[in-house]
Write a protein that holds these residues in place. Structure first.
Motif, mmCIF file in Angstrom:
data_model
loop_
_atom_site.group_PDB
_atom_site.id
_atom_site.type_symbol
_atom_site.label_atom_id
_atom_site.label_comp_id
_atom_site.label_asym_id
_atom_site.label_seq_id
_atom_site.Cartn_x
_atom_site.Cartn_y
_atom_site.Cartn_z
ATOM 1 N N MET A 1 -5.441 -2.077 -9.768
ATOM 2 C CA MET A 1 -5.057 -3.099 -11.397
ATOM 3 C C MET A 1 -4.946 -2.152 -11.660
ATOM 4 O O MET A 1 -5.222 -1.775 -12.498
ATOM 5 C CB MET A 1 -5.976 -3.430 -12.035
ATOM 6 N N ASN A 2 -3.734 -2.607 -13.069
ATOM 7 C CA ASN A 2 -2.661 -2.202 -14.347
ATOM 8 C C ASN A 2 -3.134 -2.453 -15.075
ATOM 9 O O ASN A 2 -3.905 -3.500 -15.450
ATOM 10 C CB ASN A 2 -1.393 -1.784 -13.944
ATOM 11 N N LEU A 3 -3.385 -1.517 -16.334
ATOM 12 C CA LEU A 3 -3.814 -2.327 -17.928
ATOM 13 C C LEU A 3 -3.444 -3.435 -17.904
ATOM 14 O O LEU A 3 -4.168 -4.176 -18.291
ATOM 15 C CB LEU A 3 -3.657 -0.647 -18.667
ATOM 16 N N GLU A 4 -1.930 -3.456 -18.083
ATOM 17 C CA GLU A 4 -1.412 -5.442 -18.510
ATOM 18 C C GLU A 4 -2.419 -5.828 -17.476
ATOM 19 O O GLU A 4 -2.370 -6.994 -18.241
ATOM 20 C CB GLU A 4 0.031 -4.799 -17.544
ATOM 21 N N ASN A 5 -2.450 -6.078 -16.402
ATOM 22 C CA ASN A 5 -2.957 -7.101 -15.435
ATOM 23 C C ASN A 5 -4.143 -7.108 -15.460
ATOM 24 O O ASN A 5 -4.999 -8.036 -15.466
ATOM 25 C CB ASN A 5 -2.544 -6.920 -13.922
ATOM 26 N N PHE A 6 -4.756 -6.068 -16.542
ATOM 27 C CA PHE A 6 -6.336 -6.197 -16.279
ATOM 28 C C PHE A 6 -6.424 -6.732 -17.209
ATOM 29 O O PHE A 6 -7.487 -7.248 -18.064
ATOM 30 C CB PHE A 6 -6.740 -4.646 -16.635
ATOM 31 N N TYR A 7 -5.920 -7.022 -18.554
ATOM 32 C CA TYR A 7 -5.797 -7.600 -19.628
ATOM 33 C C TYR A 7 -5.074 -8.993 -20.088
ATOM 34 O O TYR A 7 -6.298 -9.647 -20.171
ATOM 35 C CB TYR A 7 -4.483 -7.178 -21.051
ATOM 36 N N LEU A 8 -4.849 -9.507 -18.522
ATOM 37 C CA LEU A 8 -4.027 -11.046 -18.746
ATOM 38 C C LEU A 8 -4.646 -11.444 -17.450
ATOM 39 O O LEU A 8 -6.021 -12.526 -18.552
ATOM 40 C CB LEU A 8 -3.444 -11.012 -17.173
ATOM 41 N N LEU A 9 -6.238 -10.544 -16.751
ATOM 42 C CA LEU A 9 -7.260 -11.334 -16.685
ATOM 43 C C LEU A 9 -8.317 -11.123 -17.907
ATOM 44 O O LEU A 9 -9.504 -12.739 -17.493
ATOM 45 C CB LEU A 9 -8.139 -9.943 -15.357
ATOM 46 N N ASN A 10 -8.438 -10.657 -18.671
ATOM 47 C CA ASN A 10 -9.690 -10.748 -19.590
ATOM 48 C C ASN A 10 -9.612 -11.739 -20.293
ATOM 49 O O ASN A 10 -10.046 -13.285 -21.066
ATOM 50 C CB ASN A 10 -9.749 -9.382 -20.731
ATOM 51 N N TYR A 11 -7.769 -11.961 -20.714
ATOM 52 C CA TYR A 11 -7.144 -13.171 -21.561
ATOM 53 C C TYR A 11 -7.664 -14.692 -21.004
ATOM 54 O O TYR A 11 -8.275 -15.335 -21.584
ATOM 55 C CB TYR A 11 -6.188 -13.758 -21.623
ATOM 56 N N ALA A 12 -7.023 -14.364 -19.445
ATOM 57 C CA ALA A 12 -7.607 -15.957 -18.742
ATOM 58 C C ALA A 12 -9.578 -15.994 -18.749
ATOM 59 O O ALA A 12 -9.706 -16.899 -18.585
ATOM 60 C CB ALA A 12 -7.037 -15.578 -16.754
ATOM 61 N N TRP A 13 -10.026 -14.605 -18.154
ATOM 62 C CA TRP A 13 -11.781 -14.892 -18.706
ATOM 63 C C TRP A 13 -12.332 -15.594 -19.841
ATOM 64 O O TRP A 13 -13.103 -16.291 -19.398
ATOM 65 C CB TRP A 13 -12.195 -13.620 -17.604
ATOM 66 N N ILE A 14 -11.661 -15.461 -21.294
ATOM 67 C CA ILE A 14 -11.947 -15.357 -22.340
ATOM 68 C C ILE A 14 -11.410 -17.155 -21.878
ATOM 69 O O ILE A 14 -12.635 -17.439 -22.438
ATOM 70 C CB ILE A 14 -11.274 -14.749 -23.563
ATOM 71 N N ALA A 15 -10.670 -17.810 -21.599
ATOM 72 C CA ALA A 15 -9.988 -19.111 -21.579
ATOM 73 C C ALA A 15 -11.193 -19.633 -21.180
ATOM 74 O O ALA A 15 -11.511 -20.518 -21.548
ATOM 75 C CB ALA A 15 -8.120 -19.125 -21.568
ATOM 76 N N LEU A 16 -11.345 -19.451 -19.505
ATOM 77 C CA LEU A 16 -12.663 -19.855 -18.908
ATOM 78 C C LEU A 16 -14.092 -20.139 -20.107
ATOM 79 O O LEU A 16 -14.197 -21.560 -19.628
ATOM 80 C CB LEU A 16 -12.665 -19.338 -17.541
ATOM 81 N N ALA A 17 -13.892 -19.494 -20.783
ATOM 82 C CA ALA A 17 -15.376 -18.942 -21.413
ATOM 83 C C ALA A 17 -15.270 -20.045 -22.361
ATOM 84 O O ALA A 17 -16.712 -21.087 -22.630
ATOM 85 C CB ALA A 17 -15.531 -17.815 -21.935
ATOM 86 N N VAL A 18 -14.416 -20.382 -23.254
ATOM 87 C CA VAL A 18 -13.947 -21.584 -24.047
ATOM 88 C C VAL A 18 -14.194 -22.717 -23.443
ATOM 89 O O VAL A 18 -14.427 -23.597 -24.156
ATOM 90 C CB VAL A 18 -12.197 -21.056 -25.165
#
Ligand code: NDP
Length: 251
Positions: free
Chosen positions: A1-18
């Motif tokens: 996974m490249n850094l860009e996709n990794f960041y997107l995964l993190n943002y999605a994961w934060i959105a799920l937490a919210v």
């Protein structure tokens, strides 16, 4: 996974937490373990082993991914893995078997969902340090010093108040109103301490997955503390009126 996709995964994961945070707070859902446990959620297992299994993926995944990854290991990597391991060694191996809850069970649904969420947080942090983090790490910075102080303060509060709660069962069976120290101000200083601890970790690590995990902890533990606080008010007529749930004087 490249850094860009990794960041997107993190943002999605934060959105799920919210989303989970808002659902738990608005619908007042009580996650069914500990004092809120019930058998309507299917098959149950011992809470000691439930805690062990649900924390194990985070405990193992982070260090394993960090060390099998090709990235060169610098001093900050060792420090961050060390802090994580210190916390998770207690939470996975020591804490579950200190609980004085005879015969208590928790639903497997909780164990599997926590196992997945904890595993994902361990994966994000380990994958970042093993594969993606920049290699030009500077010397000791202000954020490392401040973050360490915040981390250890949070750990002290979390473990100190967990121990006081566990000790309440030494004197008598069942639940009591905890008194003294931070319990004077809030119902759940153990949850408050854990939130502070992972905020400190994010300041030390200064990375997107560490911030993601701090947000997850906040989104998990504020609703749990609100549930506990409400439960105390329902179950103890003499519960102190000026005590808040998790943030002294505020919430
Ligand atoms: P609780 O405060 O509900 O329980 C901790 C232990 O103390 C349990 O054995 C509980 O018994 C006992 N206890 C608690 N209050 C009383 C009381 N008033 N009288 C007698 N015994 C009591 O903690 P949680 O289960 O919510 O969490 C445990 C730890 O795990 C905490 O440190 C928390 O921060 C951490 N955690 C972290 C999460 C994260 O996202 N990072 C998520 C969830 C927890 P019983 O089990 O019978 O209620």
């Amino acid at each position: 996974m490249n850094l860009e996709n990794f960041y997107l995964l993190n943002y999605a994961w934060i959105a799920l937490a919210v989303i989970i945070f808002l659902t738990l707070v608005i619908l007042k859902v009580r996650a069914p373990y500990g004092r809120h446990t019930n058998d309507k959620w299917g098959k149950m297992i011992s809470n000691h082993w439930g805690w062990f299994w649900m924390e194990l993926p985070a405990f193992l995944l982070f260090p394993i991914l960090t060390f099998i990854g090709p990235r060169e290991k610098d001093w900050l990597t060792w420090l961050v893995v060390g802090l994580w391991t210190l916390h998770y060694f207690n939470r996975t191996i020591i804490f579950p078997f200190r609980l004085r809850t005879r015969g208590k069970k928790m639903p497997l649904t909780i164990v599997f969902s926590a196992l997945f969420f904890n595993g994902m947080n361990g994966f994000l942090n380990g994958y970042y340090l093993g594969y993606l983090a920049p290699e030009d790490v500077p010397g000791i910075t202000v954020n490392v010093v401040v973050g360490l102080a915040v981390f250890f303060l949070g750990m002290y509060i979390n473990q100190g108040t967990d121990s006081r709660l566990i000790a309440l069962r030494k004197k008598q069976e069942g639940y009591q109103i905890p008194k003294g120290w931070l319990f004077k101000y809030i119902s759940c200083p153990n949850h408050f301490g854990e939130i502070v601890e992972w905020a400190g970790f994010a300041i030390v690590a200064w990375s997107i997955p560490a911030v993601t995990f701090a947000v997850w902890t906040l989104c998990n533990l504020v609703p749990r503390a609100l549930n506990h606080h409400e439960w105390y008010q329902e179950n103890f007529e003499d519960y102190p009126k000026d005590r808040k749930a998790v943030l002294p004087k505020i919430w």
